[in-house]
Design an enzyme around this catalytic site. Structure first.
Site, PDB file in Angstrom:
ATOM      1  N   GLY A 147      76.912   3.003  13.837  1.00 23.90           N
ATOM      2  CA  GLY A 147      76.918   4.444  13.647  1.00 23.90           C
ATOM      3  C   GLY A 147      75.529   5.010  13.866  1.00 23.90           C
ATOM      4  O   GLY A 147      74.524   4.294  13.821  1.00 23.90           O
ATOM      5  N   CYS A 148      75.474   6.332  14.103  1.00 21.30           N
ATOM      6  CA  CYS A 148      74.178   6.965  14.377  1.00 21.30           C
ATOM      7  C   CYS A 148      73.292   6.999  13.125  1.00 21.30           C
ATOM      8  O   CYS A 148      72.113   6.632  13.182  1.00 21.30           O
ATOM      9  CB  CYS A 148      74.383   8.357  14.952  1.00 21.30           C
ATOM     10  N   TYR A 149      73.859   7.427  11.994  1.00 20.48           N
ATOM     11  CA  TYR A 149      73.075   7.406  10.757  1.00 20.48           C
ATOM     12  C   TYR A 149      72.603   5.988  10.416  1.00 20.48           C
ATOM     13  O   TYR A 149      71.426   5.779  10.097  1.00 20.48           O
ATOM     14  CB  TYR A 149      73.893   7.968   9.598  1.00 20.48           C
TER      15      TYR A 149
END
Length: 343
Positions: A147-149
């Site tokens: 995921g980006c986070y």
């Protein structure tokens, strides 16, 4: 040439994959798949591709990916696993950009998403955080793109976890993301009037990326840990800035910290350590870099880490291509060397 197919090619991440792969010297895109844009050429749906590409979106069928060496799945969580299974069964390398193949712990996945339909495939998958998990990626048939986070958070704190320099119960991650992280949604909350000149927290104490961050940070630390993660929505199109707080278990000065980070990431082209100042979104926008800076609060013996990425590139499409490069024994930087869009 590596032949690539993209499933879910009309979303923000899918279009970014097409844009980046078109400039990759060792890749040919053989199919782009999207039911919502079926039979439309990409230069019609996305005019920025005029005179560059006239690839045509098509409905999914096995024949559409049969020619591919690598299949990118840019589909929602839960839906993606069906297509990953098909790609796996016909012998393709599959890079999945949903959460479906990021976890090793089925209970964590089920708690935040749903019951996994193909748990036996999780043992075949590698977590595609390139700088941390490169050796496993090299031989995997399924790669779960992070995921980006989590990309921003884990890379920001990894050297301290690996060296056990922080109290495992003291970690607080405060992340701010551009609106493209929500995908192509038409919800009222993402309308211009709601976003412009506004800044808000959301999914406080219950965001699904918390469990992904916790699982991977626990593996780095060697013990289970719990952390606090709060995401915020910025009125910008792209980019993530994470501010990470943790308490040291011993006294460490800024010079030591610089040395620890430089040593940990010494061979990592896409990690840039800021020794004297702090990173900003405009330095990474349009790139595959993660920029990391830090300060020490001597009053509290706490470290404050700033970690910045472009959520659509290092947080999604760029990292997926980096994973492809690793998996197919190409130069890891190939097709991904870009200077940030400063203005």
């Amino acid at each position: 040439m590596i032949k690539a197919s993209i499933i879910g090619a009309s979303g923000y991440v899918g279009v970014e994959l097409i844009r980046l792969l078109l400039r990759h010297p060792e890749v040919e895109i053989v199919s782009i798949i999207s039911s919502s844009s079926n039979q439309l050429s990409i230069d019609k749906t996305n005019p920025q591709f005029k005179k560059v590409s006239n690839l045509v979106f098509e409905e999914f069928k096995i024949e559409a990916i049969q020619e591919a060496d690598v299949v990118f799945c840019a589909l929602p969580h839960g839906i993606s696993q069906e297509y990953v299974k098909i790609g796996y069964d016909i012998g393709k390398v599959v890079i999945d950009l949903s959460a479906d193949f990021r976890y090793k712990d089925l209970q964590r996945y089920a708690k935040d998403y749903s019951q996994h339909k193909y748990p036996e495939l999780l043992s075949k998958s590698a977590y595609g955080l390139c700088e941390i998990n490169r050796e496993e990626i090299k031989n995997a048939q399924i790669i779960g793109n992070p995921g980006c986070y989590p990309t921003s958070a884990i890379l920001g704190i990894a050297p301290l976890l690996k060296n056990k320099l922080i109290d495992k119960n003291s970690i607080i991650i405060d992340s701010k993301s551009g609106v493209s992280g929500a995908g192509k949604k038409s919800d009222f909350a993402y309308s211009f009037c709601e976003l412009d000149e506004n800044f808000k927290a959301y999914s406080v104490a219950k965001h699904r990326h918390t469990s992904e961050i916790e699982e991977k940070c626990s593996l780095l630390f060697g013990e289970n840990l719990n952390l606090s993660f709060t995401p915020h929505l910025l009125p910008v199109k792209r980019g993530i800035l994470s501010t990470i707080y943790a308490t040291f278990v011993k006294n460490i000065n800024k010079g030591d910290l610089v040395e620890i980070y430089n040593e940990f990431y010494k061979d990592e082209y896409f990690v840039r350590i800021f020794e004297d100042d702090l990173p900003e979104l405009k330095y990474v926008r349009g790139t595959n870099f993660v920029d990391i800076g830090f300060e020490i609060d001597k009053k509290t013996n706490r470290v404050i880490i700033i970690s910045c990425i472009d959520n659509l590139i290092k947080g999604a499409a760029g990292q997926a291509i980096q994973n492809m490069n690793i998996r197919f024994s190409l130069n890891e930087k190939m097709g991904l060397i870009m200077v940030g869009e400063y203005f």
